[in-house]
Scaffold this active site. Structure first.
Site, PDB file in Angstrom:
ATOM      1  N   VAL A  87       0.802  -1.040   0.004  1.00 48.75           N
ATOM      2  CA  VAL A  87      -0.171  -0.115  -0.035  1.00 48.75           C
ATOM      3  C   VAL A  87       0.919   1.278  -0.053  1.00 48.75           C
ATOM      4  CG1 VAL A  87      -1.678   1.409   1.041  1.00 48.75           C
ATOM      5  CG2 VAL A  87      -1.870  -1.196   1.158  1.00 48.75           C
ATOM      6  N   CYS A  88       0.557   2.141  -1.004  1.00 47.97           N
ATOM      7  CA  CYS A  88       1.210   3.302  -0.926  1.00 47.97           C
ATOM      8  C   CYS A  88       2.654   3.224  -1.050  1.00 47.97           C
ATOM      9  CB  CYS A  88       0.971   4.092   0.462  1.00 47.97           C
ATOM     10  SG  CYS A  88       1.445   5.861   0.410  1.00 47.97           S
ATOM     11  N   THR A  89       3.465   3.725  -0.045  1.00 49.87           N
ATOM     12  CA  THR A  89       5.022   3.941  -0.297  1.00 49.87           C
ATOM     13  C   THR A  89       5.638   2.454   0.188  1.00 49.87           C
ATOM     14  OG1 THR A  89       5.241   4.967   1.747  1.00 49.87           O
ATOM     15  CG2 THR A  89       5.567   6.230  -0.228  1.00 49.87           C
TER      16      THR A  89
ATOM     17  N   THR B 187       2.418   3.395  -6.840  1.00 52.02           N
ATOM     18  CA  THR B 187       2.631   4.014  -5.599  1.00 52.02           C
ATOM     19  C   THR B 187       1.918   5.350  -5.328  1.00 52.02           C
ATOM     20  OG1 THR B 187       4.138   4.235  -3.829  1.00 52.02           O
ATOM     21  CG2 THR B 187       4.894   4.951  -6.047  1.00 52.02           C
TER      22      THR B 187
ATOM     23  N   ALA C 195      -2.130   2.439  -4.529  1.00 50.76           N
ATOM     24  CA  ALA C 195      -1.469   3.851  -4.501  1.00 50.76           C
ATOM     25  C   ALA C 195      -1.653   4.703  -3.200  1.00 50.76           C
ATOM     26  CB  ALA C 195      -2.348   4.618  -5.604  1.00 50.76           C
TER      27      ALA C 195
END
Length: 328
Positions: free
Chosen positions: A109-111, A129, A162
């Site tokens: 998830v995300c970074t 990302t 993202a």
């Protein structure tokens, strides 16, 4: 297997929403779905240390990362401000690699994508990302095809989501994959959210993108585009509005917006059309006309390029949204 073990990897300075969107969604599925194979969710961290998640927020880890053994149904690496340190932590990387080998499904998830990248799990794959960190990820790992637009991407058994709340969309997609669309819809309703946004929907839209920049020429042009999507927004017309040459306007857009005026127009038209498709009952030819597309077929092609699905499917995915018929 009488349960689906789900391990969420946390670390110092992880983002709480990255974790909570997953735990809440899967926990909701357990609670209302009467599942024969419920999710057994555990937050793991190096040394079972508490996971700091911002000022005044500390999350208790359920198990040490290095003591977790397989099989694992779903391994999810959270993002957060501490992602760069986690991606250079040999213990984290070694155990993420080990657990990925015994997991049916791996995600970030995300970074958290930077941790999967450092572990070599995204090599020669397409991934996403948080849009703010996409360029850095692509530069550091040239063997990864980084796409900053989609909310989430699946490539084989590895998914990358993202920014932040896209974890909710990914978790709902997992529920739908595991237990069917009806449970996913019920969970989404209980969470008071959409069923889920399509994975290929852009994470930055006309409603969440940054406001027009302070640069007067660019701001004036952006305002004109958004107010005249069904009009003449050709390069020549925009240059006349801005009072500069087409070449100078292109340079200013690339500097202050990061894309050419033509591409900005295409994205603005498609985003406006997506909003009308979801929130109104307008026929697709009418949506196309209002947003400056020459025909419903042109609109369809724009949706396929931007979202990966046609507008009719986009409307179906957002089923249940109350729609209006705007005045002509």
């Amino acid at each position: 297997m009488d349960a689906r073990p789900v391990a969420i990897v946390g670390y110092d300075d992880a983002e709480l929403l990255d974790i909570a969107c997953v735990t809440t969604t899967l926990g909701m599925a357990n609670g209302i779905g009467d599942l024969r194979t419920p999710y057994r969710v555990t937050v793991v961290s190096p040394g079972r240390l508490p996971v700091t998640c911002g000022p005044g927020l500390v999350l208790q880890s359920g198990q040490a990362l290095e003591r977790l053994t397989g099989p694992v149904d779903t391994l999810i690496v959270s993002g957060g401000l501490g992602h760069a340190r986690a991606a250079t932590n040999p213990l984290v990387i070694a155990h993420v690699q080990r657990l990925a080998r015994v997991s049916r499904r791996v995600a970030s998830v995300c970074t958290g994508a930077s941790v999967l990248a450092a572990a070599g799990l995204l090599d020669n794959r397409r991934a996403t990302t948080h849009w703010r960190f996409a360029d850095a990820l692509a530069a550091q790992y040239p063997h990864i095809e980084v796409d900053p637009d989609p909310i989430y991407i699946r490539d084989g058994n590895i998914s990358t989501a993202a920014g932040v709340t896209s974890a909710l969309d990914l978790a709902l997609a997992f529920v739908q994959e595991d237990h069917g669309v009806e449970l996913a819809r019920l969970v989404a309703r209980n969470l008071v959210t959409y069923l889920q946004r399509p994975g290929n929907q852009a994470q930055m839209s006309m409603f969440t993108a940054a406001p027009p920049p302070d640069h007067d020429v660019v701001r004036r042009t952006v305002d004109h585009i958004n107010a005249n999507l069904d009009g003449d927004v050709s390069m020549a017309a925009l240059a006349r509005v801005a009072g500069v040459s087409p070449r100078h306007l292109t340079r200013q857009f690339l500097t202050h917006v990061g894309q050419t005026p033509g591409r900005f127009v295409r994205h603005a038209r498609t985003a406006a059309a997506a909003h009308l498709v979801v929130t109104t009952s307008l026929p697709l030819p009418s949506v196309a006309a209002r947003c400056g597309f020459g025909s419903a077929e042109t609109l369809r092609l724009a949706f396929l390029r931007r979202y990966g699905i046609p507008p009719s499917r986009y409307r179906d995915v957002h089923g249940g949204t109350e729609r209006t018929t705007p005045r002509a």
